[in-house]
Design an enzyme around this catalytic site. Structure first.
Site, PDB file in Angstrom:
ATOM      1  N   ASP A 155      -0.058 -12.453   6.764  1.00  0.00           N
ATOM      2  CA  ASP A 155      -1.579 -12.389   6.004  1.00  0.00           C
ATOM      3  C   ASP A 155      -2.463 -12.797   7.411  1.00  0.00           C
ATOM      4  O   ASP A 155      -2.120 -13.930   7.709  1.00  0.00           O
ATOM      5  CB  ASP A 155      -1.616 -13.358   5.122  1.00  0.00           C
ATOM      6  CG  ASP A 155      -2.646 -13.134   4.295  1.00  0.00           C
ATOM      7  OD1 ASP A 155      -2.739 -12.576   3.162  1.00  0.00           O
ATOM      8  OD2 ASP A 155      -3.889 -13.475   4.850  1.00  0.00           O
ATOM      9  N   ALA A 156      -3.385 -12.186   7.725  1.00  0.00           N
ATOM     10  CA  ALA A 156      -4.287 -12.541   8.928  1.00  0.00           C
ATOM     11  C   ALA A 156      -4.934 -13.820   8.338  1.00  0.00           C
ATOM     12  O   ALA A 156      -5.128 -14.746   9.486  1.00  0.00           O
ATOM     13  CB  ALA A 156      -5.234 -11.472   8.949  1.00  0.00           C
ATOM     14  N   ASP A 191      -0.270  -7.592  11.344  1.00  0.00           N
ATOM     15  CA  ASP A 191      -0.697  -6.632  10.246  1.00  0.00           C
ATOM     16  C   ASP A 191       0.188  -7.188   9.081  1.00  0.00           C
ATOM     17  O   ASP A 191       1.618  -7.246   9.327  1.00  0.00           O
ATOM     18  CB  ASP A 191      -0.201  -5.268  10.942  1.00  0.00           C
ATOM     19  CG  ASP A 191      -0.822  -4.375   9.919  1.00  0.00           C
ATOM     20  OD1 ASP A 191      -1.771  -3.555   9.987  1.00  0.00           O
ATOM     21  OD2 ASP A 191      -0.296  -4.225   8.617  1.00  0.00           O
ATOM     22  N   ASP A 216      -1.473   0.659  13.163  1.00  0.00           N
ATOM     23  CA  ASP A 216      -1.089   2.129  13.539  1.00  0.00           C
ATOM     24  C   ASP A 216      -0.946   2.069  15.224  1.00  0.00           C
ATOM     25  O   ASP A 216      -0.346   3.002  15.748  1.00  0.00           O
ATOM     26  CB  ASP A 216      -2.143   2.951  13.094  1.00  0.00           C
ATOM     27  CG  ASP A 216      -3.476   2.572  13.502  1.00  0.00           C
ATOM     28  OD1 ASP A 216      -3.544   1.590  14.773  1.00  0.00           O
ATOM     29  OD2 ASP A 216      -4.502   2.808  12.867  1.00  0.00           O
ATOM     30  N   GLN A 253       0.947  -1.120   0.158  1.00  0.00           N
ATOM     31  CA  GLN A 253      -0.065  -0.040  -0.003  1.00  0.00           C
ATOM     32  C   GLN A 253       0.875   1.284   0.116  1.00  0.00           C
ATOM     33  O   GLN A 253       2.017   1.166   0.139  1.00  0.00           O
ATOM     34  CB  GLN A 253      -0.911   0.041   1.401  1.00  0.00           C
ATOM     35  CG  GLN A 253      -0.081  -0.001   2.553  1.00  0.00           C
ATOM     36  CD  GLN A 253      -1.036  -0.388   3.448  1.00  0.00           C
ATOM     37  OE1 GLN A 253      -2.222  -0.489   3.587  1.00  0.00           O
ATOM     38  NE2 GLN A 253      -0.432  -0.954   4.953  1.00  0.00           N
ATOM     39  N   HIS A 260     -11.336   4.257  18.155  1.00  0.00           N
ATOM     40  CA  HIS A 260     -10.635   3.071  19.035  1.00  0.00           C
ATOM     41  C   HIS A 260     -11.138   2.539  20.351  1.00  0.00           C
ATOM     42  O   HIS A 260     -11.261   1.546  20.687  1.00  0.00           O
ATOM     43  CB  HIS A 260      -9.251   3.341  19.120  1.00  0.00           C
ATOM     44  CG  HIS A 260      -8.567   3.209  17.693  1.00  0.00           C
ATOM     45  ND1 HIS A 260      -8.063   4.303  16.839  1.00  0.00           N
ATOM     46  CD2 HIS A 260      -8.244   2.373  17.016  1.00  0.00           C
ATOM     47  CE1 HIS A 260      -7.769   4.138  15.700  1.00  0.00           C
ATOM     48  NE2 HIS A 260      -7.811   2.936  15.674  1.00  0.00           N
ATOM     49  N   ASP A 274      -9.807  -5.579  12.899  1.00  0.00           N
ATOM     50  CA  ASP A 274      -9.939  -3.962  12.715  1.00  0.00           C
ATOM     51  C   ASP A 274      -9.056  -4.164  10.999  1.00  0.00           C
ATOM     52  O   ASP A 274      -8.534  -3.405  10.865  1.00  0.00           O
ATOM     53  CB  ASP A 274      -9.121  -3.320  13.304  1.00  0.00           C
ATOM     54  CG  ASP A 274      -9.462  -1.944  13.249  1.00  0.00           C
ATOM     55  OD1 ASP A 274     -10.102  -1.214  12.504  1.00  0.00           O
ATOM     56  OD2 ASP A 274      -8.536  -0.897  13.663  1.00  0.00           O
TER      57      ASP A 274
END
Lengths: 545, 498
Positions: free
Chosen positions: B343-344, B309, B289, B235, B265, B361
C-alpha cells in the site's frame, strides 16, 4: 426459524429489524464464534458482600491514592504526577486502566470497548488541550487561540451514513424521501441550536460550554433542565419523525437514554455546546482503539509503577491526618492496605456509597439520585469490509429503523489507501428505557448466544451474508456505562452536593459529577480533585483549568 | 391422452431448442466477434449434434417415457444455464471456446433425442402418417416462433442471460408436465416429479437473480476483443486487443491504450526528471504496468527505481505477458528496478528512504479510498521522502473534464507546502490530461531529454504549462482526509461528461 429469535430481536432492536432479519424463507445465519468478555462484573460485585479481610501489618504510606483508573482517575494522577507528586498510587479493580474508555486489540486491529472519540476542543486552553498537545494531536494555534489538529487524527471522510430500507445514505439525518416540511423543520431546529450556541449571558459565559460547569447558570438556560428533551421538542412544535429520530438517536448515543428520559438541557447541550453558532468545529479526534489512545497517553504520563491494576479498593476510612485504604488483589484475593494523606475517589457514586466507610452506615441522600445506563459494546472481526448498497462504508454507520446505535469501523483511520482488508466493527447498544434497574436485568438476562443473534440480526438487513465474513465476536456488557442526565438532575441539588469533598482528605472525581458521561467532564473533575489534593498537601500551583 | 396438449408440448420444446442455439450463437459472436463464422459453425455443429441425438435414440429401448422426462430436465439445465455459464467462462479465453462448442454439442444431442423418442412413445396412439405430420408441423412452428421472438422480444427485453434461463424453466416445466401427460407409461412418478420440481426451482431462482448474473458478463462492456482477464484481490485486470493495438482496463476503467500511452508516460515522467537535481534514486507509486518505469530507465544516471504497486497480479502480468513486456521494454526485469507490492500510503508512512524523483501515478480519485492518496496528509508523507533538490509529479486527472478536481490537486499540494507547476498534454484515448510538478523550491532545468522520445521535445516541453481558457485555474478547496472534497468534485465533474 424458531419463534424465540424473532421475539428476542423485536424486544431489543424493534419490530422493523425483527421483520427484516427474520423474513420468512431467509436463511438462519451461521452463528459467529466468540464470547462474553465482561468478566470483571464478578470482581465488582465483591463489594456487595461482607467486608473482605484486612491486611495485617503496617500500611504502605503514600501522599495521594487515586481510586479508579478511568479517565477521571488517570487525569487526576496525570495532574499530580505533573506537579511532581512522586508518592502516588492509582488502584484499578479491572485488569487494565481505562474504565469505559478501555480498548482491545487483535491480529486485525485495535478497537474500542467504549468511548471512541473526543470532539476536537475549540480552545487551546484547559487540560484537554494540554493532553492533546502532549500527544502531538494539536499541531498549532491560530491568532484567535483556535488549535489546529493533526489531519490523520481527525475523523476521515466519509464520516457518517444511515441505513434505511435497503440502502445507505450519507449523513445521520435521513434526507432520502424527506418532505419540504421535514427539511423546513430541520432548518428551524438547526437555527435554534445555532442561537443557543451563540447565546452568552451577562458574565460572558456561553449557554452551553465544555466542560458543562463553565456554562451559564442563568435561569433562562437552566430552566430547560426541568423538561425532558421529548417534552421540549413537543413544546417547540417539532413533529417531523425524521428530526425526532435524530434527536432520540443523539440522546441514546450520548446519554444512553431515550429523549423522554433525558433532560432537555442535556439534549440541547449535545447540539449547542461544541460550537459558537458561527464557526465550524474541527470535528472529532479518533483512533483505531478509540479513547484507548488517550488512556495510553495518560497512563504513560502517570508511569506504570504507580498504576496498580486488579486492585479492588473496598474501604476508605477518612481520619485526622490521612485515610486508611484497604484493597484486595482481584485475582489472588490477597489484601493490601495504604495510608494516604489525600485520596481522590474517582469511581462512580454507586461505588462510593459502598467504599467510603462513613457512607456505608449513613449514605447521603444524593447518592440515590445518580442513575446509570447499561450498555453493550460488541467487537466483530471481519475478514473483509461488509459489502453494502448505496453510500460507501463510513466511520459511523447507523441503522435508522433499529434500536441499536450502529457501528464504527476501527480501521477507518489507518494510514493506507487499500480499504479492502480485514476489519473490526464496534457495535453499540444502549439499554435506554426509563427504569435503569429493569434495563440492567434485561442486559444480564441475555448471554453470548443472545447478543450474538442480536448483533447478527441487526446488521443482516444492511449486510446480507455478513456471517460468512465474520470471524469473531466479543461482547462486553456494561452494567453502569453512563450517568444518566434525567430531567432535573443536572441543575438539581444532588449533583452539586456530590461535588463537595468529604472532609479535607477525600476528593471526588468522575464524569457522573458533571451529569454527562463525557471525556471532558471526567478530565475536568479529575484535574480539579488533583488540584484540591495539591492544596491539601500545601503544593497548590496554577490551575490547569 | 389429450392430443392438443401433446402438440403444445412439441411446440414448446421446439421453441426452446432453437432459442438455446440462438443464445449460444449470439454470445459467441458478441464475445469472439466475426458473427458470420460464429453463426455458421454453431448452426452446423448444432444440426450435426441433433443428428447424433437422433442416431443415439435407437439405443434407448425400455422406459421411453421416463427417459423422455429425464432428457427434458437435462436440456432444461444445460440449455437454461448456457448463457450464464458462457458469460462466466469468458474470463478464461481458452475455456470459453471449448464451453461454446461443448454446450452446442450437448444441447443439440439432447434436443435431437426428443422428437424420435416422442414419436416412439406415441406410435401406438396415432396413425403413423398423422403422427409424423402433426409432430413435425408443431416442431417447425416452434422453430418459427423462436426465430421471431428472439430478436424482436427476447434479446431487447430480457437479455441473453434471462432468456436462456427462462426457456430452461419452460423446458423443465414441460418435463414436469409430461409426468402427468405420460403418467400411464411412466409407472412411479413421485421421484420424477420431485426431480423436475427441483430443476424448475433452480432455474426460477436463476431468472430472479439474473441481474446479478448479468453483472459478471463484463465482456459486453469492451469494444475490442478481450485477450486476457484476471482477478486479483484488489481489482479486475482486462487486456483487450483491437485494430489499433491493445488496451489495459482495471475494474473497467481504461489505464492505457498502446497506441498513445507514450504521450501519457513521456509527459508524466520527463518534466520531473529533467528538473530534479539528481536522479539516482527514483520512486514510482502506482504504475504497475511498467510503462512509467520504461521512461525513467531511459536515463543512464538512474541507479535504482523503487516501484510501489499494491497489486502483485498487475506487476507480474506486466512482466510475464509478452505484449505488455515488449511495450514496457521489459522494465520490470531491469536489475535497477525493485518492486514493492505494498500500500503506497503505508509505504510512505512506515519508511524513511529519500528519493531524487517521485512519480506518483495513482488511479483517479473516484472513491474515498483512492481519495486518501490525494490529501494534504498524503503529500506531507511524500515530503518526508524528498532528497534535497528532489522533484515529484502527480497525475492529476483531466483539467478539461474535471477542471476543479485538477486545480484541487494543485491547491492541495500547495497547502502541503509544495511549490507547484501544473501542466497538461493531449492523450487521445483519455482526452486532455493533467499533471502537477511539485518540489520544495522552484527547480531549474538541469538535464537533457533522453533520446528516442516520440512526443516531448525541447521545443514543446515549455508549452505544456500553458492552459487554454477552458482549463485555466479555478478556485478549489484543499483536499484533506477529513473533508475529501476532491472525491466529490471528481464525481460531480465526470458525471457531467458521462
Amino acid at each position: 426459524m424458531e419463534l424465540g429469535r424473532r421475539d428476542l430481536v423485536a424486544a431489543f432492536l424493534g419490530t422493523a429489524v425483527a421483520q427484516a432479519a427474520c423474513r420468512r424463507g431467509s436463511r438462519t445465519p451461521r452463528p459467529i464464534p466468540g464470547e462474553l468478555v465482561d468478566r470483571q462484573v464478578e470482581v465488582g460485585h465483591l463489594l456487595r458482600g461482607a467486608p473482605p479481610p484486612i491486611a495485617p501489618g503496617p500500611p504502605r504510606t503514600v501522599d495521594v491514592l487515586v481510586v479508579g483508573a478511568g479517565i477521571a482517575g488517570l487525569c487526576a494522577a496525570w495532574r499530580l504526577a505533573s506537579a511532581g507528586i512522586e508518592d502516588l498510587v492509582v488502584c484499578e479493580l479491572d485488569s487494565e486502566a481505562g474504565g469505559t474508555a478501555r480498548s482491545g486489540r487483535n491480529a486485525v486491529s485495535a478497537f474500542p470497548w467504549g468511548a471512541h472519540y473526543l470532539p476536537a476542543p475549540r480552545s487551546d486552553r484547559g487540560p484537554v488541550a494540554r493532553l492533546l498537545r502532549e500527544l502531538g494531536a494539536i499541531t498549532g494555534v491560530d491568532a484567535e487561540g483556535r488549535p489546529s489538529f493533526a489531519e490523520q487524527l481527525l475523523v476521515r471522510e466519509p464520516e457518517e451514513r444511515l441505513f434505511y430500507r435497503g440502502a445507505w445514505y450519507e449523513g445521520l439525518y435521513l434526507r432520502a424521501g424527506a418532505s419540504a416540511a421535514d427539511l423546513a423543520e430541520l432548518a428551524r431546529f438547526e437555527a435554534k441550536m445555532d442561537s443557543f450556541a451563540a447565546w452568552v449571558d451577562g458574565k460572558g459565559r456561553k449557554a452551553f460550554d465544555v466542560p458543562s460547569g463553565k456554562g451559564s447558570d442563568d435561569a433562562e438556560v437552566t430552566s430547560l433542565d426541568r423538561l425532558s428533551m421529548a417534552e421540549w421538542m413537543d413544546a417547540e412544535g417539532y413533529r417531523s419523525s425524521r428530526l425526532r429520530w435524530l434527536v432520540d438517536y443523539a440522546c441514546r448515543d450520548d446519554f444512553g437514554a431515550r429523549a423522554e428520559h433525558v433532560s432537555a438541557w442535556a439534549g440541547v447541550w449535545y447540539f449547542a455546546a461544541r460550537h459558537d453558532g458561527k464557526t465550524k468545529s474541527a470535528g472529532y479526534l479518533t483512533w483505531p482503539e478509540g479513547n484507548g489512545r488517550l488512556v495510553r497517553q495518560l497512563a504513560t504520563a502517570v508511569g506504570p509503577r504507580r498504576l496498580l491494576t486488579s486492585a479492588l479498593v473496598h474501604t476508605v476510612e477518612p481520619g485526622e491526618d490521612g485515610c486508611r485504604v484497604h484493597a484486595l488483589d482481584a485475582r489472588t484475593r490477597a489484601p493490601t492496605s495504604f495510608f494516604a494523606r489525600q485520596v481522590v475517589f474517582a469511581g462512580p457514586r454507586f461505588v462510593a456509597g459502598r467504599v467510603l466507610s462513613p457512607w456505608r452506615k449513613a449514605p447521603p441522600g444524593f447518592l440515590a439520585e445518580f442513575q446509570y445506563s447499561p450498555w453493550v459494546v460488541a467487537n466483530l472481526t471481519l475478514s473483509a469490509p461488509p459489502p453494502s448498497r448505496g453510500f460507501p462504508l463510513a466511520w459511523d454507520n447507523v441503522l435508522y429503523e433499529s434500536q441499536s446505535l450502529g457501528y464504527v469501523v476501527a480501521t477507518h483511520q489507518l494510514e493506507r489507501a487499500d480499504d479492502s482488508g480485514p476489519t473490526v466493527l464496534t457495535w453499540y447498544y444502549a439499554l435506554a428505557g426509563g427504569d435503569v434497574r429493569a434495563e440492567r436485568a434485561r442486559l444480564l438476562s441475555a448471554g453470548y448466544s443472545e447478543w450474538e443473534q442480536l448483533v447478527a440480526a441487526d446488521l443482516a438487513p444492511a449486510h446480507p451474508g455478513l456471517d460468512a465474513l465474520a470471524t469473531r465476536l466479543e461482547v462486553w456488557r456494561w452494567g453502569h456505562a453512563m450517568v444518566r442526565p434525567r430531567p432535573g438532575f443536572i441543575w438539581g441539588g444532588a449533583r452539586r452536593a456530590a461535588e463537595e469533598s468529604l472532609g479535607a482528605r477525600v476528593h471526588f472525581a468522575h464524569s457522573d459529577l458533571g451529569g454527562m458521561a463525557l471525556f471532558e467532564e471526567a478530565c475536568f473533575f479529575g484535574v480539579r480533585a488533583a488540584e484540591r489534593c495539591l492544596a491539601g498537601l500545601g503544593r497548590a500551583g496554577e490551575s490547569w483549568q | 391422452m389429450n392430443r392438443s396438449l401433446l402438440f403444445v408440448t412439441v411446440l414448446v420444446i421446439a421453441t426452446c431448442g432453437l432459442v438455446y442455439e440462438l443464445v449460444v450463437g449470439t454470445l459467441a459472436s458478441y464475445l469472439l466477434g466475426d458473427s458470420v463464422t460464429q453463426f455458421s459453425t454453431i448452426i452446423g455443429v448444432y444440426l450435426f449434434a441433433m443428428g447424433v441425438g437422433s442416431y443415439l435414440s435407437r439405443y434407448l429401448e425400455r422406459g421411453l417415457a421416463r427417459r423422455f422426462v429425464d432428457i427434458e430436465l437435462a436440456v432444461a439445465l444445460l440449455g437454461g444455464t448456457c448463457a450464464p455459464v458462457l458469460f462466466f467462462s469468458f474470463a478464461w479465453p481458452a475455456v470459453f471456446r471449448l464451453a461454446v462448442y461443448g454446450m452446442v454439442l450437448g444441447v443439440g444431442t439432447l434436443v435431437g433425442l426428443e422428437i424420435p423418442l416422442l414419436l416412439r412413445i406415441l406410435k401406438d396412439q396415432l396413425k403413423f402418417k398423422d403422427l409424423v405430420s402433426q409432430v413435425l408441423t408443431f416442431d417447425y412452428l416452434g422453430a418459427l416462433a423462436a426465430s421471431l421472438l428472439f430478436p424482436l422480444l427476447l434479446v431487447p427485453r430480457l437479455g441473453l442471460v434471462r432468456t436462456s434461463l427462462l426457456f430452461g424453466l419452460l423446458n423443465a416445466a414441460v418435463g414436469l408436465w409430461s409426468t402427468w401427460l405420460l403418467e400411464p407409461a411412466l409407472g412411479g412418478v413421485k421421484l420424477l416429479r420431485v426431480r423436475a420440481g427441483l430443476v424448475c426451482l433452480l432455474l426460477a431462482g436463476g431468472v430472479v437473480s439474473a441481474d446479478r448474473l448479468n453483472g459478471w458478463a463484463e465482456a459486453q462492456q469492451y469494444v475490442d476483443e478481450v485477450v486476457h482477464a484476471t482477478s486479483s484481490p484488489y481489482q479486475r485486470i482486462v487486456l483487450t486487443r483491437g485494430a489499433r493495438g491493445f488496451s489495459l482496463f482495471l475494474n473497467g476503467g481504461l489505464q492505457f491504450a498502446s497506441v498513445d500511452e507514450y504521450r501519457y508516460h513521456e509527459a508524466l515522467v520527463h518534466p520531473a526528471m529533467v528538473r530534479a537535481a539528481n536522479i539516482k534514486k527514483v520512486l514510482i507509486l502506482g504504475g504497475g504496468d511498467g510503462l512509467a518505469a520504461r521512461e525513467v530507465l531511459r536515463y543512464p544516471e538512474v541507479e535504482s527505481v523503487t516501484l510501489v504497486d499494491l497489486d502483485p497480479e498487475m506487476t507480474s502480468l506486466a512482466k510475464s505477458y509478452a505484449d505488455l513486456a515488449v511495450l514496457n521494454g521489459h522494465s520490470l526485469e531491469n536489475p535497477k528496478l525493485h518492486v514493492h507490492n505494498e500500500d503506497a500510503m503505508r509505504f510512505l508512512a512506515d519508511g524513511d528512504e529519500e528519493f531524487d524523483a517521485l512519480i506518483i501515478d495513482f488511479p483517479d480519485p473516484h472513491n474515498f479510498s483512492v481519495g486518501k492518496l490525494y490529501t494534504t496528509r498524503f503529500y506531507e508523507l511524500v515530503a518526508r521522502h524528498l532528497a534535497p533538490g528532489a522533484v515529484a509529479v502527480v497525475q492529476s486527472t483531466s483539467p478539461l473534464f474535471a477542471r476543479q478536481s485538477f486545480w484541487c490537486v494543485d491547491a492541495t499540494l500547495r497547502a502541503a507546502g509544495f511549490w507547484t507547476e501544473p501542466y497538461h498534454a493531449l492523450v487521445p484515448s483519455f482526452g486532455e490530461w493533467g499533471y502537477v510538478l511539485a518540489a520544495r523550491a522552484p527547480p531549474a532545468r538541469v538535464r537533457d531529454l533522453p533520446k528516442g522520445l516520440r512526443f516531448l521535445s525541447d521545443e514543446t516541453l515549455p508549452t505544456l504549462g500553458q492552459f487554454p481558457l477552458d482549463m485555466d485555474r479555478v478556485p478549489a478547496e484543499v483536499n484533506r482526509l477529513n473533508n475529501q472534497v476532491l472525491v466529490r468534485y471528481y464525481e460531480d465533474e465526470w458525471r457531467r461528461w458521462n
